[in-house]
Design an enzyme around this catalytic site. Structure first.
Site, PDB file in Angstrom:
ATOM      1  N   GLY A   1      79.726 107.792 101.617  1.00  9.14           N
ATOM      2  CA  GLY A   1      80.557 106.740 101.020  1.00  9.14           C
ATOM      3  C   GLY A   1      79.533 105.702 100.113  1.00  9.14           C
ATOM      4  O   GLY A   1      78.346 106.202 100.078  1.00  9.14           O
ATOM      5  N   CYS A   2      80.067 104.621 100.195  1.00  8.69           N
ATOM      6  CA  CYS A   2      79.236 103.402  99.727  1.00  8.69           C
ATOM      7  C   CYS A   2      77.991 103.156 100.520  1.00  8.69           C
ATOM      8  O   CYS A   2      77.945 102.949 101.600  1.00  8.69           O
ATOM      9  CB  CYS A   2      80.427 102.079  99.768  1.00  8.69           C
ATOM     10  SG  CYS A   2      79.340 100.728  99.449  1.00  8.69           S
ATOM     11  N   PHE A   3      76.894 103.054  99.811  1.00  8.70           N
ATOM     12  CA  PHE A   3      75.614 102.977 100.543  1.00  8.70           C
ATOM     13  C   PHE A   3      75.243 101.594 101.067  1.00  8.70           C
ATOM     14  O   PHE A   3      74.578 101.412 102.059  1.00  8.70           O
ATOM     15  CB  PHE A   3      74.166 103.433  99.788  1.00  8.70           C
ATOM     16  CG  PHE A   3      74.066 102.818  98.284  1.00  8.70           C
ATOM     17  CD1 PHE A   3      74.625 101.677  97.986  1.00  8.70           C
ATOM     18  CD2 PHE A   3      73.637 103.541  97.502  1.00  8.70           C
ATOM     19  CE1 PHE A   3      74.454 101.082  96.630  1.00  8.70           C
ATOM     20  CE2 PHE A   3      73.279 103.254  96.144  1.00  8.70           C
ATOM     21  CZ  PHE A   3      73.865 101.864  95.800  1.00  8.70           C
ATOM     22  N   TRP A   4      76.244 100.460 100.818  1.00  7.74           N
ATOM     23  CA  TRP A   4      76.179  99.155 101.350  1.00  7.74           C
ATOM     24  C   TRP A   4      76.578  99.367 102.904  1.00  7.74           C
ATOM     25  O   TRP A   4      76.000  98.804 103.679  1.00  7.74           O
ATOM     26  CB  TRP A   4      77.019  98.345 100.588  1.00  7.74           C
ATOM     27  CG  TRP A   4      76.618  97.986  99.023  1.00  7.74           C
ATOM     28  CD1 TRP A   4      75.329  98.348  98.572  1.00  7.74           C
ATOM     29  CD2 TRP A   4      77.297  97.488  98.147  1.00  7.74           C
ATOM     30  NE1 TRP A   4      75.255  97.760  97.400  1.00  7.74           N
ATOM     31  CE2 TRP A   4      76.683  97.335  96.853  1.00  7.74           C
ATOM     32  CE3 TRP A   4      78.707  97.009  98.129  1.00  7.74           C
ATOM     33  CZ2 TRP A   4      77.026  96.896  95.909  1.00  7.74           C
ATOM     34  CZ3 TRP A   4      79.056  96.548  96.928  1.00  7.74           C
ATOM     35  CH2 TRP A   4      78.437  96.515  95.809  1.00  7.74           C
TER      36      TRP A   4
END
Length: 184
Positions: free
Chosen positions: A13-16
């Site tokens: 998912g979102c790398f953050w």
């Protein structure tokens, strides 16, 4: 003190969110957000968001295998995202958000496959795991403003409402794996 530095690249998912979690793990030496698994050279975040580069948002994790095992990293990977949704994590939809393990060695591949079999046999998830297990390809580092994102932007609404709850859940479930200096 010796070290046995190794790398693994995860797409979950979102790398953050992924970066924020793995930065807290004992034995993890560096976490770099980037892109992998596609056909576009030197992709930009804007191109990635369009969903037609073939790349996933990933984090390249460098870790000391004497401090944390690959299986422990795999368990954290599987427990901090939903590996049963194809090309989706929460409200993030598209192949760029797929669940993926980009392995660097045959041993990593085998351990990832074994972990999926184990989690499936134990019925950990209600639906089948759809995580892609693929050889690592060229890693493209994301733009500077994506690096260390949560630590630099923790007051942003996305960080407060999406990343912080994931970190809280992670801290509750994996307290013994968090770097001691972060628990004070």
């Amino acid at each position: 003190m010796s070290s046995n530095l190794q790398k693994i690249t995860f797409g979950n998912g979102c790398f953050w969110c992924t970066e924020a979690i793995f930065q807290t793990v004992k034995g993890v030496k560096s976490v770099t957000s980037g892109y992998m698994g596609g056909h576009t050279d030197n992709p930009t975040y804007k191109q990635i968001c369009m969903g037609d580069t073939g790349h996933a948002e990933v984090t390249e994790i460098e870790y000391d295998a004497e401090q944390i095992t690959f299986n422990e990293l795999l368990l954290i990977f599987f427990r901090t995202h939903n590996p049963t949704t194809l090309n989706r994590q929460g409200n993030d939809v598209g192949t760029q958000y797929r669940s993926a393990i980009f392995y660097s060695t045959e041993e990593q591949k085998q351990q990832a496959e074994e972990m999926i079999k184990k989690l499936t046999a134990e019925g950990v998830f209600d639906d089948p795991i759809v995580t892609e297990i693929t050889p690592a390809s060229k890693f493209y580092t994301a733009e500077d403003y994506h690096q260390n994102y949560f630590n630099d932007n923790s007051s942003q609404p996305y960080c407060s409402f999406v990343i912080q709850p994931k970190l809280n859940k992670f801290a509750k479930e994996f307290t013994q794996k968090i770097k001691p200096e972060l628990l004070q």
